[in-house]
Design an enzyme around this catalytic site. Structure first.
Site, PDB file in Angstrom:
ATOM      1  N   ALA A  73     -16.331  12.444 -18.613  1.00  0.00           N
ATOM      2  CA  ALA A  73     -14.982  11.884 -18.586  1.00  0.00           C
ATOM      3  C   ALA A  73     -14.687  11.142 -19.877  1.00  0.00           C
ATOM      4  O   ALA A  73     -15.595  10.667 -20.573  1.00  0.00           O
ATOM      5  CB  ALA A  73     -14.819  10.945 -17.387  1.00  0.00           C
ATOM      6  N   ASP A  74     -13.407  11.047 -20.176  1.00  0.00           N
ATOM      7  CA  ASP A  74     -12.949  10.261 -21.324  1.00  0.00           C
ATOM      8  C   ASP A  74     -11.615   9.626 -20.951  1.00  0.00           C
ATOM      9  O   ASP A  74     -10.694  10.315 -20.504  1.00  0.00           O
ATOM     10  CB  ASP A  74     -12.782  11.144 -22.564  1.00  0.00           C
ATOM     11  N   THR A  75     -11.530   8.316 -21.099  1.00  0.00           N
ATOM     12  CA  THR A  75     -10.318   7.579 -20.723  1.00  0.00           C
ATOM     13  C   THR A  75      -9.672   6.983 -21.965  1.00  0.00           C
ATOM     14  O   THR A  75     -10.350   6.363 -22.785  1.00  0.00           O
ATOM     15  CB  THR A  75     -10.646   6.459 -19.718  1.00  0.00           C
TER      16      THR A  75
END
Length: 203
Positions: free
Chosen positions: A77-79
């Site tokens: 994931a990447d936020t």
């Protein structure tokens, strides 16, 4: 007392060092390895929209770990924090943290998480993005300075953490709260259930 309503059915790897993502998954009763990707994140490409960038970063991280962990399900994931199509990263110093928070104060911004579920045995690659609108209260300068003095903003995209001390900055969230924390939990669980990587625990 058993913890969490879900169980892990296939070996699961979380390709992230984020303690917040780990806590969200563990709280559901899931068991997983934590193997963060050490790849340096490239800058957005010319004309690349923020959601596409978040999805691309998630996939890059996931594929990096998947190549070294065959036979396992990889979750990456990447936020990012987005204001007026501009991506706000982690502040380099207190002055930049103040500039970010002052800019966000009193207005709306978006938090976008790209996440990928990868499984090499059947060439599975499912990548999604989830966006949440966040309204930050109009916080005076001294309040922002006091928050920055806690040190929390310095390793947070957009210079705040909604799950920590920075919760007081926000007065409204439209969409997934856990997405702002760093992982759109329901969306992730739905995909893991769909592919049989996790299941519902026996009652």
């Amino acid at each position: 007392m058993r913890q969490g309503p879900f169980r892990t059915c296939q070996p699961l790897v979380l390709a992230s060092a984020s303690p917040r993502r780990q806590a969200l998954l563990a709280g559901q009763g899931l068991h997983f390895e934590v193997v963060p990707s050490a790849l340096k994140e490239p800058s957005p490409e010319a004309g690349e929209i923020p959601a596409d960038y978040a999805a691309r970063m998630a996939r890059i991280k996931g594929e990096d770990i998947a190549s070294r962990h065959p036979g396992k399900v990889i979750l990456s994931a990447d936020t990012i924090v987005v204001q007026d199509r501009n991506i706000l990263g982690k502040p380099r110093d207190r002055a930049e943290a103040m500039a970010m928070l002052a800019s966000l104060s009193g207005g709306w911004h978006e938090v976008v998480t790209g996440f990928c579920v990868l499984r090499d045995e059947d060439d599975l690659a499912i990548c999604r993005t989830v966006s949440t609108r966040v309204h930050m209260a109009l916080n005076p300068h001294d309040m922002l300075a006091a928050y920055i003095a806690t040190g929390e903003p310095m390793d947070k995209a957009g210079a705040y953490g909604i799950q920590g001390v920075g919760a007081f900055l926000v007065d409204e969230v439209q969409g997934s709260y856990t997405n702002v924390v760093g992982l759109p939990l329901r969306s992730v669980l739905n995909i893991l259930l769909e592919i049989g990587a996790i299941g519902v625990a026996d009652a």
